[in-house]
Motif scaffolding. Structure first.
Motif, PDB file in Angstrom:
ATOM      1  N   ALA A 137       0.826  -1.211   0.000  1.00 47.81           N
ATOM      2  CA  ALA A 137       0.000   0.000   0.000  1.00 47.81           C
ATOM      3  C   ALA A 137       0.861   1.262   0.000  1.00 47.81           C
ATOM      4  O   ALA A 137       0.623   2.188  -0.789  1.00 47.81           O
ATOM      5  CB  ALA A 137      -0.940  -0.005   1.210  1.00 47.81           C
ATOM      6  N   VAL A 138       1.878   1.299   0.867  1.00 47.47           N
ATOM      7  CA  VAL A 138       2.676   2.527   0.958  1.00 47.47           C
ATOM      8  C   VAL A 138       3.578   2.698  -0.262  1.00 47.47           C
ATOM      9  O   VAL A 138       3.764   3.817  -0.755  1.00 47.47           O
ATOM     10  CB  VAL A 138       3.508   2.552   2.261  1.00 47.47           C
ATOM     11  N   THR A 139       4.113   1.590  -0.787  1.00 51.41           N
ATOM     12  CA  THR A 139       4.990   1.698  -1.957  1.00 51.41           C
ATOM     13  C   THR A 139       4.208   2.149  -3.189  1.00 51.41           C
ATOM     14  O   THR A 139       4.616   3.076  -3.903  1.00 51.41           O
ATOM     15  CB  THR A 139       5.687   0.358  -2.232  1.00 51.41           C
ATOM     16  N   LEU A 140       3.068   1.522  -3.439  1.00 51.03           N
ATOM     17  CA  LEU A 140       2.248   1.919  -4.589  1.00 51.03           C
ATOM     18  C   LEU A 140       1.703   3.331  -4.400  1.00 51.03           C
ATOM     19  O   LEU A 140       1.613   4.114  -5.360  1.00 51.03           O
ATOM     20  CB  LEU A 140       1.102   0.922  -4.778  1.00 51.03           C
ATOM     21  N   GLY A 141       1.353   3.678  -3.150  1.00 48.57           N
ATOM     22  CA  GLY A 141       0.849   5.018  -2.879  1.00 48.57           C
ATOM     23  C   GLY A 141       1.893   6.080  -3.145  1.00 48.57           C
ATOM     24  O   GLY A 141       1.604   7.111  -3.773  1.00 48.57           O
ATOM     25  N   LEU A 142       3.113   5.842  -2.677  1.00 47.30           N
ATOM     26  CA  LEU A 142       4.186   6.811  -2.903  1.00 47.30           C
ATOM     27  C   LEU A 142       4.537   6.911  -4.379  1.00 47.30           C
ATOM     28  O   LEU A 142       4.788   8.009  -4.900  1.00 47.30           O
ATOM     29  CB  LEU A 142       5.422   6.424  -2.088  1.00 47.30           C
ATOM     30  N   LEU A 143       4.584   5.774  -5.072  1.00 51.54           N
ATOM     31  CA  LEU A 143       4.858   5.797  -6.505  1.00 51.54           C
ATOM     32  C   LEU A 143       3.812   6.639  -7.248  1.00 51.54           C
ATOM     33  O   LEU A 143       4.142   7.442  -8.123  1.00 51.54           O
ATOM     34  CB  LEU A 143       4.872   4.368  -7.065  1.00 51.54           C
ATOM     35  N   ALA A 144       2.539   6.472  -6.857  1.00 47.92           N
ATOM     36  CA  ALA A 144       1.473   7.226  -7.508  1.00 47.92           C
ATOM     37  C   ALA A 144       1.579   8.716  -7.218  1.00 47.92           C
ATOM     38  O   ALA A 144       1.392   9.553  -8.113  1.00 47.92           O
ATOM     39  CB  ALA A 144       0.107   6.689  -7.053  1.00 47.92           C
ATOM     40  N   VAL A 145       1.876   9.071  -5.969  1.00 49.76           N
ATOM     41  CA  VAL A 145       1.988  10.488  -5.605  1.00 49.76           C
ATOM     42  C   VAL A 145       3.137  11.149  -6.376  1.00 49.76           C
ATOM     43  O   VAL A 145       2.980  12.241  -6.951  1.00 49.76           O
ATOM     44  CB  VAL A 145       2.192  10.647  -4.080  1.00 49.76           C
ATOM     45  N   VAL A 146       4.294  10.494  -6.396  1.00 55.27           N
ATOM     46  CA  VAL A 146       5.452  11.060  -7.092  1.00 55.27           C
ATOM     47  C   VAL A 146       5.177  11.167  -8.584  1.00 55.27           C
ATOM     48  O   VAL A 146       5.466  12.190  -9.222  1.00 55.27           O
ATOM     49  CB  VAL A 146       6.712  10.213  -6.822  1.00 55.27           C
ATOM     50  N   LEU A 147       4.583  10.111  -9.171  1.00 55.83           N
ATOM     51  CA  LEU A 147       4.271  10.140 -10.604  1.00 55.83           C
ATOM     52  C   LEU A 147       3.243  11.219 -10.914  1.00 55.83           C
ATOM     53  O   LEU A 147       3.349  11.922 -11.923  1.00 55.83           O
ATOM     54  CB  LEU A 147       3.757   8.775 -11.053  1.00 55.83           C
ATOM     55  N   GLY A 148       2.255  11.376 -10.029  1.00 59.31           N
ATOM     56  CA  GLY A 148       1.235  12.395 -10.233  1.00 59.31           C
ATOM     57  C   GLY A 148       1.816  13.799 -10.222  1.00 59.31           C
ATOM     58  O   GLY A 148       1.484  14.632 -11.079  1.00 59.31           O
ATOM     59  N   PHE A 149       2.704  14.074  -9.249  1.00 61.74           N
ATOM     60  CA  PHE A 149       3.331  15.388  -9.191  1.00 61.74           C
ATOM     61  C   PHE A 149       4.225  15.626 -10.411  1.00 61.74           C
ATOM     62  O   PHE A 149       4.278  16.736 -10.958  1.00 61.74           O
ATOM     63  CB  PHE A 149       4.151  15.530  -7.906  1.00 61.74           C
ATOM     64  N   THR A 150       4.935  14.584 -10.829  1.00 62.84           N
ATOM     65  CA  THR A 150       5.807  14.722 -11.994  1.00 62.84           C
ATOM     66  C   THR A 150       4.998  15.027 -13.254  1.00 62.84           C
ATOM     67  O   THR A 150       5.354  15.913 -14.041  1.00 62.84           O
ATOM     68  CB  THR A 150       6.621  13.432 -12.201  1.00 62.84           C
ATOM     69  N   ARG A 151       3.894  14.309 -13.421  1.00 63.49           N
ATOM     70  CA  ARG A 151       3.054  14.540 -14.600  1.00 63.49           C
ATOM     71  C   ARG A 151       2.405  15.931 -14.557  1.00 63.49           C
ATOM     72  O   ARG A 151       2.305  16.609 -15.580  1.00 63.49           O
ATOM     73  CB  ARG A 151       1.970  13.461 -14.698  1.00 63.49           C
ATOM     74  N   ALA A 152       1.995  16.363 -13.366  1.00 64.87           N
ATOM     75  CA  ALA A 152       1.398  17.691 -13.231  1.00 64.87           C
ATOM     76  C   ALA A 152       2.411  18.773 -13.587  1.00 64.87           C
ATOM     77  O   ALA A 152       2.055  19.799 -14.182  1.00 64.87           O
ATOM     78  CB  ALA A 152       0.887  17.894 -11.809  1.00 64.87           C
ATOM     79  N   GLY A 153       3.674  18.541 -13.220  1.00 66.26           N
ATOM     80  CA  GLY A 153       4.706  19.509 -13.567  1.00 66.26           C
ATOM     81  C   GLY A 153       4.923  19.618 -15.061  1.00 66.26           C
ATOM     82  O   GLY A 153       5.281  20.683 -15.577  1.00 66.26           O
ATOM     83  N   GLU A 154       4.693  18.503 -15.776  1.00 64.48           N
ATOM     84  CA  GLU A 154       4.908  18.498 -17.224  1.00 64.48           C
ATOM     85  C   GLU A 154       3.692  18.989 -17.994  1.00 64.48           C
ATOM     86  O   GLU A 154       3.829  19.694 -19.007  1.00 64.48           O
ATOM     87  CB  GLU A 154       5.240  17.078 -17.686  1.00 64.48           C
ATOM     88  N   HIS A 155       2.488  18.605 -17.528  1.00 64.42           N
ATOM     89  CA  HIS A 155       1.270  18.875 -18.306  1.00 64.42           C
ATOM     90  C   HIS A 155       0.340  19.893 -17.660  1.00 64.42           C
ATOM     91  O   HIS A 155      -0.705  20.206 -18.231  1.00 64.42           O
ATOM     92  CB  HIS A 155       0.504  17.559 -18.520  1.00 64.42           C
ATOM     93  N   GLY A 156       0.700  20.401 -16.470  1.00 62.70           N
ATOM     94  CA  GLY A 156      -0.152  21.373 -15.796  1.00 62.70           C
ATOM     95  C   GLY A 156      -1.087  20.714 -14.801  1.00 62.70           C
ATOM     96  O   GLY A 156      -1.365  19.512 -14.866  1.00 62.70           O
ATOM     97  N   TRP A 157      -1.590  21.547 -13.870  1.00 62.36           N
ATOM     98  CA  TRP A 157      -2.427  21.010 -12.786  1.00 62.36           C
ATOM     99  C   TRP A 157      -3.856  20.745 -13.219  1.00 62.36           C
ATOM    100  O   TRP A 157      -4.652  20.209 -12.437  1.00 62.36           O
ATOM    101  CB  TRP A 157      -2.393  21.969 -11.601  1.00 62.36           C
ATOM    102  N   GLY A 158      -4.197  21.068 -14.453  1.00 66.92           N
ATOM    103  CA  GLY A 158      -5.511  20.722 -14.962  1.00 66.92           C
ATOM    104  C   GLY A 158      -5.537  19.384 -15.678  1.00 66.92           C
ATOM    105  O   GLY A 158      -6.591  18.944 -16.155  1.00 66.92           O
ATOM    106  N   ASP A 159      -4.401  18.706 -15.753  1.00 67.83           N
ATOM    107  CA  ASP A 159      -4.312  17.418 -16.446  1.00 67.83           C
ATOM    108  C   ASP A 159      -5.087  16.352 -15.672  1.00 67.83           C
ATOM    109  O   ASP A 159      -4.790  16.071 -14.502  1.00 67.83           O
ATOM    110  CB  ASP A 159      -2.847  17.009 -16.583  1.00 67.83           C
ATOM    111  N   ALA A 160      -6.081  15.748 -16.317  1.00 72.07           N
ATOM    112  CA  ALA A 160      -6.956  14.782 -15.642  1.00 72.07           C
ATOM    113  C   ALA A 160      -6.177  13.548 -15.180  1.00 72.07           C
ATOM    114  O   ALA A 160      -6.423  13.022 -14.081  1.00 72.07           O
ATOM    115  CB  ALA A 160      -8.093  14.368 -16.586  1.00 72.07           C
TER     116      ALA A 160
END
Length: 482
Positions: free
Chosen positions: A225-248
């Motif tokens: 749970a914690v490993t997948l959760g952290l991976l998702a959070v980091v990936l989400g922030f990385t993608r938001a940085g590339e595509h903007g905070w409106g990226d679904a």
């Protein structure tokens, strides 16, 4: 090594009366300190050494522009996502064993990365480097905290560790530019190989193994749970940085990460042998110390990105010249790392957290006055130096706070949490501030770019000030045991 030796001498003088080793540090303890600090410095360098070289690597190995960011993201995802799991594994199966195994993987992965002839091999090498970092960093920190008694000696060791890790992040940017310009980007990988080999030869002779007499079961549901959760959070922030905070997609990935981390909390409440006992998470020192740690690394590492953008896009510096400019920041972090343990010994960790955050707030806020001419270097260089000193007071205060008052058998877990906070902060800072700066840029002109950078610097300043308020309000006992 003169900084290490000088600091060790200082700890000898203060250690006898404050939990230190009678008569000062032994030769074995000195060598232990040097081995662990060299390893941690090397890991910090790896976070930033490829940043300047990314376009060159892309051209050389045939990366598309869209896939180029995965050279950094693949490393960051693994380094942040698996840290807490490996911190607990170190507690259960042996810290020295995990430390040495991780270094061996790091050396082999670096060799493979340097020899890569295509994108696939390079990405696999970066994944393995990230996993090795996730294993070595908490194992090395827990070996550091258990090798030195709580008090002045441990504070000195953690101060040096924090200074060299922060300096390593800055050094990586400079070293990557120098190696790429003078030799090849491949040397950004190859340089790890002899360092890892040297540590692997010396470490078994000076590091003692530590593991519990009775080995409990590993909390597999919690680990997943914690490993997948952290991976998702980091990936989400990385993608938001590339595509903007409106990226679904970015928002969906972030939401999934938050849900998994909530699931992790409830799993830990019921687990017989939890990965992180809820009672530990409930300690003010652990909870708020780690919040301060995340913010400390978010703000300073992202400020390096913002000032790199300023130096290159506003003042027209080359990547190498911009990297060299951060040598002043590196000096500030080293100075802060040397001063921090003495400050903590006199005033306590709470005072170090609050003072460091306030100093960094003032220094970062001063950067709002940067202009479009080279005369602004007269403000940027002293401000980054002072900010580096303040940030290091904050980081060492966080490390001491988050690892104090816990028994040795939980130090791997505590340092795993602290390292996780560090990795998440480093990983989140740049995409968050990049998105803020990009969104605030009014035009593609120098003036428009500067407006975006100033907006991000203002947010950065507010986050550091929030860190000072959190420490002042929620860490009320001004001692190393708070």
């Amino acid at each position: 090594m003169s900084v290490v030796d000088g600091a060790v001498e200082g700890s000898v003088g203060s250690g006898a009366g404050g939990g230190g080793v009678p008569g000062g540090l032994s030769s074995r303890m000195r060598l232990t300190l040097v081995v662990l600090l060299v390893a941690q410095f090397m890991l910090a360098v790896d976070f930033s050494i490829l940043n300047v070289a990314l376009p060159v690597i892309g051209r050389g190995l045939g990366f598309s522009l869209g896939n180029l960011q995965w050279i950094a993201t693949a490393f960051a995802l693994c380094a942040a996502g698996f840290t807490l799991l490996f911190g607990r594994v170190a507690d259960l199966f042996g810290r020295r064993r995990l430390f040495l195994g991780g270094l061996a993987v790091l050396g082999l992965a670096s060799l493979a990365g340097g020899l890569a002839t295509g994108p696939e091999v390079l990405i696999v090498a970066r994944v393995l480097q990230g996993l090795a970092t996730a294993a070595v960093t908490p194992a090395g920190l827990s070996l550091l905290t258990t090798s030195f008694p709580e008090g002045p000696l441990r504070q000195k060791a953690l101060g040096l560790n924090g200074a060299l890790m922060s300096a390593g992040f800055t050094t990586g940017a400079v070293l990557g530019g120098v190696l790429t310009d003078l030799l090849s980007w491949r040397w950004s990988f190859f340089i790890n190989v002899p360092v890892a080999a040297a540590v692997l030869v010396i470490a078994p002779m000076v590091l003692s193994e530590s593991r519990p007499a009775e080995r409990p079961r590993l909390d597999v549901p919690g680990a997943l749970a914690v490993t997948l959760g952290l991976l998702a959070v980091v990936l989400g922030f990385t993608r938001a940085g590339e595509h903007g905070w409106g990226d679904a997609a970015a928002l969906g990935i972030l939401a999934a990460g938050v849900v998994l981390l909530v699931v992790f909390y409830f799993v830990e409440r019921r687990a017989v042998a939890p990965l992180v006992p809820v009672s530990v998470l409930g300690r003010r020192t652990v909870a708020f110390g780690n919040v301060a740690g995340v913010l400390a690394f978010v703000t300073e590492t992202s400020l390096v990105f913002l000032m790199t953008l300023y130096l290159q896009k506003v003042l027209g510096f080359s990547p190498l010249a911009a990297g060299l400019s951060f040598g002043v920041l590196g000096l500030g972090t080293v100075a802060g790392g040397v001063v921090a343990p003495r400050f903590i010994g006199r005033a306590g960790t709470r005072a170090a957290l609050v003072t460091g955050a306030l100093v960094q707030t003032v220094a970062t806020g001063a950067l709002l006055a940067l202009g479009t001419t080279h005369a602004s270097l007269g403000l940027l260089l002293p401000a980054t130096f002072v900010g580096g000193v303040g940030n290091m007071l904050l980081i060492v205060g966080f490390m001491v706070t988050a690892t104090s008052g816990l028994p040795d058998h939980e130090q791997g877990m505590a340092t795993g949490l602290a390292t996780m906070s560090q990795q998440i902060g480093i990983t989140m800072g740049t995409p968050v501030m990049s998105a803020i700066a990009t969104g605030a840029m009014t035009t593609a002109t120098v003036t428009g770019i500067l407006h975006g950078i100033r907006t991000a610097v203002a947010v950065n300043t507010a986050l550091v000030l929030a860190t000072a308020l959190i420490a002042a309000l929620f860490l009320r006992t001004p001692t190393t045991q708070d």
